[in-house]
Design a protein around this motif. Structure first.
Motif, PDB file in Angstrom:
ATOM      1  N   SER A   1       0.825  -1.209   0.000  1.00  0.00           N
ATOM      2  CA  SER A   1       0.000   0.000   0.000  1.00  0.00           C
ATOM      3  C   SER A   1       0.860   1.261   0.000  1.00  0.00           C
ATOM      4  CB  SER A   1      -0.933  -0.005   1.209  1.00  0.00           C
ATOM      5  OG  SER A   1      -0.184  -0.048   2.412  1.00  0.00           O
TER       6      SER A   1
ATOM      7  N   ALA B   1       1.175  -9.091 -13.778  1.00  0.00           N
ATOM      8  CA  ALA B   1      -0.143  -9.168 -13.147  1.00  0.00           C
ATOM      9  C   ALA B   1      -0.515 -10.590 -12.749  1.00  0.00           C
ATOM     10  CB  ALA B   1      -1.207  -8.596 -14.084  1.00  0.00           C
TER      11      ALA B   1
ATOM     12  N   PRO C   1      -2.879  -6.076  -5.185  1.00  0.00           N
ATOM     13  CA  PRO C   1      -4.333  -5.924  -5.277  1.00  0.00           C
ATOM     14  C   PRO C   1      -4.987  -6.998  -6.160  1.00  0.00           C
ATOM     15  CG  PRO C   1      -3.201  -3.841  -5.683  1.00  0.00           C
ATOM     16  CD  PRO C   1      -2.168  -4.908  -5.742  1.00  0.00           C
TER      17      PRO C   1
ATOM     18  N   VAL D   1      -8.361  -4.599  -9.930  1.00  0.00           N
ATOM     19  CA  VAL D   1      -7.580  -3.384  -9.698  1.00  0.00           C
ATOM     20  C   VAL D   1      -6.391  -3.347 -10.638  1.00  0.00           C
ATOM     21  CG1 VAL D   1      -6.195  -2.097  -8.039  1.00  0.00           C
ATOM     22  CG2 VAL D   1      -8.311  -3.215  -7.306  1.00  0.00           C
ATOM     23  N   LEU D   2      -5.726  -4.487 -10.768  1.00  0.00           N
ATOM     24  CA  LEU D   2      -4.539  -4.546 -11.627  1.00  0.00           C
ATOM     25  C   LEU D   2      -4.881  -4.203 -13.072  1.00  0.00           C
ATOM     26  CD1 LEU D   2      -2.853  -7.794 -10.239  1.00  0.00           C
ATOM     27  CD2 LEU D   2      -2.361  -5.420  -9.633  1.00  0.00           C
ATOM     28  N   GLN D   3      -6.091  -4.507 -13.477  1.00  0.00           N
ATOM     29  CA  GLN D   3      -6.519  -4.228 -14.844  1.00  0.00           C
ATOM     30  C   GLN D   3      -6.935  -2.777 -15.044  1.00  0.00           C
ATOM     31  OE1 GLN D   3      -9.635  -7.080 -15.519  1.00  0.00           O
ATOM     32  NE2 GLN D   3      -8.266  -8.848 -15.213  1.00  0.00           N
ATOM     33  N   SER D   4      -6.963  -2.013 -13.985  1.00  0.00           N
ATOM     34  CA  SER D   4      -7.428  -0.623 -14.076  1.00  0.00           C
ATOM     35  C   SER D   4      -6.325   0.354 -14.463  1.00  0.00           C
ATOM     36  CB  SER D   4      -8.053  -0.194 -12.740  1.00  0.00           C
ATOM     37  OG  SER D   4      -7.075  -0.195 -11.707  1.00  0.00           O
TER      38      SER D   4
ATOM     39  N   THR E   1      -2.249   2.084 -14.359  1.00  0.00           N
ATOM     40  CA  THR E   1      -1.370   2.686 -13.351  1.00  0.00           C
ATOM     41  C   THR E   1      -2.142   3.560 -12.372  1.00  0.00           C
ATOM     42  OG1 THR E   1       0.516   2.652 -14.870  1.00  0.00           O
ATOM     43  CG2 THR E   1       0.628   4.197 -13.018  1.00  0.00           C
TER      44      THR E   1
ATOM     45  N   VAL F   1      -4.329   1.464 -10.004  1.00  0.00           N
ATOM     46  CA  VAL F   1      -3.543   0.710  -9.031  1.00  0.00           C
ATOM     47  C   VAL F   1      -3.022   1.624  -7.930  1.00  0.00           C
ATOM     48  CG1 VAL F   1      -1.431  -0.619  -8.687  1.00  0.00           C
ATOM     49  CG2 VAL F   1      -2.899  -1.115 -10.645  1.00  0.00           C
TER      50      VAL F   1
ATOM     51  N   TYR G   1      -5.772   2.816  -5.648  1.00  0.00           N
ATOM     52  CA  TYR G   1      -6.145   1.741  -4.731  1.00  0.00           C
ATOM     53  C   TYR G   1      -5.136   1.630  -3.592  1.00  0.00           C
ATOM     54  CZ  TYR G   1      -7.032  -3.059  -3.159  1.00  0.00           C
ATOM     55  OH  TYR G   1      -7.284  -4.170  -2.410  1.00  0.00           O
ATOM     56  N   LEU G   2      -3.867   1.606  -3.938  1.00  0.00           N
ATOM     57  CA  LEU G   2      -2.822   1.471  -2.920  1.00  0.00           C
ATOM     58  C   LEU G   2      -2.797   2.676  -1.976  1.00  0.00           C
ATOM     59  CD1 LEU G   2       0.053   0.042  -5.164  1.00  0.00           C
ATOM     60  CD2 LEU G   2      -1.420  -1.215  -3.573  1.00  0.00           C
TER      61      LEU G   2
END
Length: 542
Positions: free
Chosen positions: A78, A93, A99, A103-106, A108, A111, A114-115
């Motif tokens: 995080s 990925a 995550p 999330v990883l597909q969203s 940079t 990600v 999220y973090l």
């Protein structure tokens, strides 16, 4: 030696160019010299031996590009979210477990956001995952303890998972601008909640369990295609919604529902869908019409509609045969349905404060329920086409608002009327008018329009002149003008050849016109207490 020279060569180049290529060097850490450099904006750590992100890397706040693919990373910490300048981030990925894939597909930005949200949650208890394109709340969210603020707005959530109700510390939950269709019943378990944002979804109903959120001070429910509570109630926020839901809950429990002071323009479905209700209070709202849907509550005994804007009431209200109390005070009512007179169990009918009311007249309203019902019953037509309003204390009567078609007789005697209502001249089927014992100062000048009139009793008023147009009432058989300050009768009345009875007792008439000799049908003349000089003695009744 060659590898070491290559390493240092790249390191020196990066310090000069700002682009650090440390790929394929079997690194597991980042040199401090690189970390402290403020000129490096691009860092390639791909194809090394990293199993986790080094803590010192997080000090490179100026970093714009970071390549991490080809390592043995299983999660992105995080803390990486604090590197807000990064615009390009690469990683494997398929190896990353946290995550989650969504999330990883969203990209940079998603990600890092999220973090960053997780890092904030760990530091301050506030997690912001707004605008991340989420279709569900990441499971990792529920593993963080102590979160008091969760912002999942501007995403694509269709449901709220049950796990949310385990976030006992949550005080602020925002799920606005998602795709939610309902609010789950477990929302009531979030007893610490003080703010709930639901706006911008597809929600149609708020559950009663929201009442269990006793600390809720702010509730944003609009815009939504919401039906329960009504939109106007939702506009009043948490307080209005709470009042409404309490009323609905109590209606289910004890069959009494109080929906007072909520700004509603109509009776809500939440009330109409509960036919077992015996008491309904919809006072202090904005209702303009009491519609026939009120009959959906057949067991209703008490109905309070006071302090609204009611202008009309459906006659179907008479179907509420069990009604004992009806409060219509302080509205804009002009006329109430005559059918209310059929509510035989009604003991309290309150109409005060309707400044424009005409049916029943204010004089009747002031005398209470019994006389109001009696007036309504009389206004319904009675027997034999008679409208009888004798002794109601009336100053006027709105005949134009009553069903007068086919009425043959009207009795408005013993009231306080100064003039007959103009609408009486439209009652062309009238054969009898009794308006005696009022304070009339005149008869309508066009009374001759009532050509079917046979009986006109207007004694004991303040009438000084009898209009000549009365001569057009050729079927008149009885005329009583006794007890009026009348000094003479117009000669034109000699055309009333059907007249059989004439009473001008207690007037100041001193003589009858000579033309009256043509009144061949006249059988009785009452002239008590008159000083007259010319009249045929044989037709005087003393």
């Amino acid at each position: 030696l060659a590898c070491t020279l290559n390493y240092f060569s790249r390191l020196m180049t990066s310090l000069e160019t700002g682009t650090a290529d440390l790929s394929c060097l079997k690194l597991s850490s980042v040199p401090d010299r690189l970390i402290t450099s403020t000129c490096v904006t691009s860092l390639d750590l791909s194809d090394n031996d990293f199993t986790e992100i080094p803590d010192n890397l997080l000090a490179m706040g100026h970093l714009m590009e970071l390549k991490l693919h080809g390592n043995n990373l299983s999660f992105l910490p995080s803390k990486l979210g604090v590197l807000s300048s990064i615009t390009a981030l690469t990683f494997d990925a398929d190896k990353i477990k946290s995550p989650p894939p969504s999330v990883l597909q969203s990209g940079t930005r998603g990600v890092l956001q999220y973090l960053k949200g997780f890092e904030m949650a760990l530091r301050s208890g506030s997690m912001n995952l707004s605008g991340g394109g989420y279709t569900s709340i990441p499971e990792e969210v529920f593993e963080v303890t102590g979160i008091h603020t969760l912002d999942m707005s501007h995403n694509s959530l269709e449901t709220l998972p049950d796990e949310v109700c385990t976030m006992s510390a949550l005080t602020n939950l925002s799920v606005s601008k998602n795709l939610l269709r309902e609010v789950p019943d477990w929302i009531g378990k979030l007893t610490s909640l003080t703010k709930l944002s639901l706006d911008g979804n597809n929600i149609r109903e708020l559950p009663l369990s929201i009442l269990e959120c006793s600390n809720l001070a702010e509730l944003n429910a609009l815009p939504n295609p919401i039906v329960t509570p009504p939109t106007i109630v939702c506009e009043r926020g948490a307080k209005g919604i709470r009042m409404y839901l309490i009323a609905v809950r109590d209606g289910e429990k004890d069959r009494k529902m109080k929906l007072s002071g909520l700004g509603m323009a109509e009776i809500p479905d939440a009330a109409l869908d509960r036919p077992s209700i015996t008491s309904l209070d919809i006072s202090h709202n904005e209702i303009e019409h009491l519609a026939s849907e009120i009959t959906f509550l057949p067991l209703l005994q008490s109905l309070n509609c006071s302090n609204n804007r009611i202008k009309s009431i459906s006659p179907d209200i008479s179907e509420l045969t069990g009604l004992t109390e009806l409060n219509l005070q302080h509205n804009q009512i002009v006329s109430i349905p005559l059918s209310i007179s059929r509510l035989t169990n009604l003991t309290s009918l309150l109409l005060e404060g309707n400044s424009a009311i005409q049916v029943p007249p204010t004089a009747v309203v002031a005398k209470g329920t019994a006389l109001i019902l009696q007036f309504l019953s009389a206004s319904s037509g009675g027997q034999g086409g008679l409208l009888s309003f004798a002794e109601f204390g009336l100053e006027s009567i709105a005949l134009d608002l009553l069903p007068t078609s086919g009425v043959s007789a009207i009795d408005v005697s013993r009231n306080s009327m100064e003039r007959l209502p103009g609408a009486i001249l439209t009652m062309t089927t009238l054969t009898s008018i009794d308006c005696g014992h009022n304070i009339l100062v005149s008869l309508p000048t066009d009374i001759g329009d009532l050509q079917m009139l046979q009986h006109l009793i207007c004694g004991h008023n303040r009438i000084k002149h009898i209009p000549s147009s009365l001569s057009l009432c050729e079927q008149l058989t009885e005329l009583d003008i006794s007890g009026n300050p009348v000094q003479s009768l117009p000669p034109d009345l000699s055309s009333l050849t059907s007249l059989k009875s004439l009473d001008f007792s207690h007037t100041t008439i001193s003589a009858l016109p000579g033309e009256f000799s043509s009144l061949v049908s006249l059988q009785r003349v009452f002239a008590d207490d008159c000083c007259f000089h010319r009249i045929e003695p044989c037709i005087i009744c003393w």
